[in-house]
Design a protein around this motif. Structure first.
Motif, PDB file in Angstrom:
ATOM      1  N   GLU A   1       0.829  -1.207   0.000  1.00  0.00           N
ATOM      2  CA  GLU A   1       0.000   0.000   0.000  1.00  0.00           C
ATOM      3  C   GLU A   1       0.867   1.262   0.000  1.00  0.00           C
ATOM      4  O   GLU A   1       0.581   2.239  -0.714  1.00  0.00           O
ATOM      5  CB  GLU A   1      -0.909  -0.020   1.232  1.00  0.00           C
ATOM      6  N   ALA A   2       1.960   1.228   0.795  1.00  0.00           N
ATOM      7  CA  ALA A   2       2.828   2.405   0.910  1.00  0.00           C
ATOM      8  C   ALA A   2       3.508   2.770  -0.402  1.00  0.00           C
ATOM      9  O   ALA A   2       3.779   3.949  -0.664  1.00  0.00           O
ATOM     10  CB  ALA A   2       3.880   2.163   1.988  1.00  0.00           C
ATOM     11  N   VAL A   3       3.800   1.761  -1.235  1.00  0.00           N
ATOM     12  CA  VAL A   3       4.498   2.040  -2.502  1.00  0.00           C
ATOM     13  C   VAL A   3       3.540   2.130  -3.687  1.00  0.00           C
ATOM     14  O   VAL A   3       3.978   2.126  -4.844  1.00  0.00           O
ATOM     15  CB  VAL A   3       5.601   0.993  -2.783  1.00  0.00           C
ATOM     16  N   GLY A   4       2.237   2.218  -3.409  1.00  0.00           N
ATOM     17  CA  GLY A   4       1.282   2.499  -4.483  1.00  0.00           C
ATOM     18  C   GLY A   4       0.546   1.318  -5.051  1.00  0.00           C
ATOM     19  O   GLY A   4      -0.096   1.424  -6.095  1.00  0.00           O
ATOM     20  N   GLY A   5       0.629   0.145  -4.391  1.00  0.00           N
ATOM     21  CA  GLY A   5      -0.196  -0.985  -4.808  1.00  0.00           C
ATOM     22  C   GLY A   5       0.535  -2.130  -5.488  1.00  0.00           C
ATOM     23  O   GLY A   5      -0.065  -3.172  -5.740  1.00  0.00           O
ATOM     24  N   GLY A   6       1.813  -1.963  -5.791  1.00  0.00           N
ATOM     25  CA  GLY A   6       2.568  -3.048  -6.414  1.00  0.00           C
ATOM     26  C   GLY A   6       4.054  -2.886  -6.170  1.00  0.00           C
ATOM     27  O   GLY A   6       4.555  -1.771  -6.006  1.00  0.00           O
ATOM     28  N   PHE A   7       4.769  -4.015  -6.154  1.00  0.00           N
ATOM     29  CA  PHE A   7       6.189  -3.976  -5.813  1.00  0.00           C
ATOM     30  C   PHE A   7       7.126  -3.884  -7.018  1.00  0.00           C
ATOM     31  O   PHE A   7       8.311  -3.597  -6.851  1.00  0.00           O
ATOM     32  CB  PHE A   7       6.565  -5.231  -5.005  1.00  0.00           C
ATOM     33  N   LEU A   8       6.640  -4.137  -8.213  1.00  0.00           N
ATOM     34  CA  LEU A   8       7.515  -4.138  -9.381  1.00  0.00           C
ATOM     35  C   LEU A   8       8.202  -2.778  -9.539  1.00  0.00           C
ATOM     36  O   LEU A   8       7.549  -1.733  -9.584  1.00  0.00           O
ATOM     37  CB  LEU A   8       6.723  -4.481 -10.642  1.00  0.00           C
ATOM     38  N   GLY A   9       9.540  -2.834  -9.619  1.00  0.00           N
ATOM     39  CA  GLY A   9      10.304  -1.600  -9.798  1.00  0.00           C
ATOM     40  C   GLY A   9      10.491  -0.775  -8.540  1.00  0.00           C
ATOM     41  O   GLY A   9      11.076   0.306  -8.588  1.00  0.00           O
ATOM     42  N   LYS A  10       9.990  -1.255  -7.415  1.00  0.00           N
ATOM     43  CA  LYS A  10      10.086  -0.506  -6.159  1.00  0.00           C
ATOM     44  C   LYS A  10      11.258  -1.019  -5.321  1.00  0.00           C
ATOM     45  O   LYS A  10      11.498  -2.224  -5.217  1.00  0.00           O
ATOM     46  CB  LYS A  10       8.793  -0.646  -5.347  1.00  0.00           C
ATOM     47  N   ARG A  11      11.952  -0.074  -4.695  1.00  0.00           N
ATOM     48  CA  ARG A  11      13.070  -0.401  -3.825  1.00  0.00           C
ATOM     49  C   ARG A  11      12.612  -0.382  -2.365  1.00  0.00           C
ATOM     50  O   ARG A  11      12.028   0.611  -1.917  1.00  0.00           O
ATOM     51  CB  ARG A  11      14.220   0.590  -4.014  1.00  0.00           C
ATOM     52  N   VAL A  12      12.888  -1.469  -1.659  1.00  0.00           N
ATOM     53  CA  VAL A  12      12.457  -1.598  -0.262  1.00  0.00           C
ATOM     54  C   VAL A  12      13.686  -1.836   0.608  1.00  0.00           C
ATOM     55  O   VAL A  12      14.440  -2.798   0.387  1.00  0.00           O
ATOM     56  CB  VAL A  12      11.455  -2.764  -0.094  1.00  0.00           C
ATOM     57  N   ALA A  13      13.908  -0.972   1.583  1.00  0.00           N
ATOM     58  CA  ALA A  13      15.006  -1.148   2.541  1.00  0.00           C
ATOM     59  C   ALA A  13      14.468  -1.836   3.785  1.00  0.00           C
ATOM     60  O   ALA A  13      13.449  -1.400   4.341  1.00  0.00           O
ATOM     61  CB  ALA A  13      15.610   0.193   2.915  1.00  0.00           C
TER      62      ALA A  13
END
Length: 447
Positions: free
Chosen positions: A315-327
């Protein structure tokens, strides 16, 4: 004359117990079937991170300046049988693969290997966490196999070590529980634990079944308390309440107490989850499964927290993880340990990675073990490096380094978006929000 002590199994529990017994003044021989582990311990190194343990070990292993020389190691059961008067069994009791039940093969193997070498009266003391009823069976097997016959007695002395505090808990236990079948065993154990008893540690004498049940009962109660507050966190999120304030309020009730009431992503590690499940399995075998059906929900609540954290991150990254960086800050199941067994932090990191997120992990002590378990995750040498370019930062293990030393402003300079999810409810929300971060924690209002 003080009894000589052997410790069979030199993993986390055994290495700590052996070093502590030497500290208490006993001649100690540690035994393990792993030559590599024995060589490491004999060189004054421990195969895990535990504050104070390596220093304690080097105070007593022969070969170090100022060492007492009271602690040695071997791979020989014949040597152990000849040497010891009191033999502590400290081997692992993992969960059976594909089942809830406890795997007793290591305990059984230790008794089978030791017993034929007991040619004189000796006390064998189980410290491993085992299903209730195990001690009676093992006592009979011991007497059957040992040349000393009934002179080879069994006792059960459950351990209550907290990872990160194991040395303190062994040298200054909050209670000593011994399950015995006779006065001789009790007398010997009072001699072994004379120092902590003299310092005020309660010494509780029970029968075998009660001693076996103490550890699993204690762990089940702690797990229940943790899952209770996590269930309240779910309700607080639905009702826009604040689980931290709720926990503070109910914790002032002396009947409840404030410990283990911090909502988060739940418990893990090598003990609590598997002990809970083994307890349920054993209750079923005894025909008392209805008494522990509530533990299934405790386990379910705990596992649900991990999935919930993944969903909050999505939810925090806009609904999907593709292309998102998570620390991910934290890999171990708890701070002050390098143990990643059943770690909620790594489980969350792994789930996000499998769903397409680019995950980078940092942990002060658990990096090597985490890499072995999850080699496909990214790893960074510092929290700052892990957060570089991140769309969201997850705080998942409550290390003091994260709680006290992280600078939200400095971290904010390297991330792509100033979003942080506090999976342990341990950070200061005001501090992070003042530095321009969107802060969210489980069971708390969004702002």
């Amino acid at each position: 004359m003080a009894p000589k002590i052997t410790v069979i199994g030199t993993g986390y529990l055994g290495a700590t117990h052996a070093a502590a017994m030497a500290e208490l003044g006993f001649e100690v021989l540690g035994l393990d079937i792993s030559t590599e582990k024995i060589e490491m311990l004999a060189a004054g190194r421990v195969p895990m991170y535990e504050p104070g343990l390596e220093d304690l070990l080097r105070r007593h292993v022969a070969g170090f300046e100022g060492s007492s020389g009271r602690l040695r190691f071997t791979t020989s059961y014949a040597e152990a049988g000849e040497f010891g008067d009191v033999h502590f069994i400290c081997v692992n009791t993992p969960q059976k693969h594909g089942e809830y039940a406890c795997d007793m093969s290591y305990v059984d193997a230790a008794v089978e290997a030791l017993a034929p070498h007991l040619h004189r009266p000796a006390l064998v003391v189980g410290k491993s966490t085992v299903p209730v009823g195990s001690a009676v069976r093992l006592a009979a097997r011991l007497a059957e196999l040992a040349p000393a016959g009934e002179g080879a007695e069994l006792a059960w002395n459950p351990e209550f070590l907290r990872e990160g505090f194991a040395v303190e808990d062994t040298l200054h236990p909050d209670r000593i529980v011994v399950g015995v079948a006779g006065e001789r065993a009790e007398k010997q154990l009072r001699e072994v634990y004379a120092t902590p008893i003299g310092e005020g540690s309660p010494f509780i004498v029970t029968d075998f079944p009660t001693a076996e049940l103490v550890k699993t009962s204690a762990n089940s109660f702690l797990a229940t308390k943790i899952s209770f507050i996590n269930a309240m966190a779910e309700v607080c999120e639905a009702a826009d309440g604040d689980v931290v304030k709720l926990a503070e309020a109910i914790g002032h009730d002396e009947r409840i107490g404030s410990k283990f009431l911090r909502a988060g992503i739940g418990f893990g590690g090598g003990c609590l989850p598997k002990d809970l499940r083994a307890f349920m399995a054993r209750a079923g075998e005894l025909g008392a499964d209805q008494a522990l059906t509530f533990l299934r929900e405790i386990d379910s609540i705990n596992m649900r927290r991990r999935g919930h954290m993944v969903e909050l991150t999505r939810e925090a990254v806009g609904g999907g993880f593709l292309g998102k960086r998570v620390a991910v800050l934290g890999a171990t199941f708890k701070p002050d340990s390098d143990d990643v067994r059943d770690s909620p932090a790594l489980n969350v990191a792994g789930q996000i990675h499998l769903q397409g997120g680019q995950v980078t992990v940092y942990d002060p002590k658990g990096m090597e073990n985490a890499r072995r378990l999850f080699p496909t995750l990214g790893y960074a040498p510092t929290a700052l490096d892990a957060a570089r370019g991140a769309d969201v930062v997850l705080h998942l293990t409550e290390w003091r380094e994260f709680r006290d030393d992280l600078d939200p402003a400095e971290l904010g300079e390297v991330v792509s978006e100033r979003r942080i999810l506090d999976g342990r409810n341990a950070l200061d929300p005001d501090l992070w929000r003042e530095a321009g971060w969107t802060y969210r924690a489980l069971g708390r209002p969004r702002a």
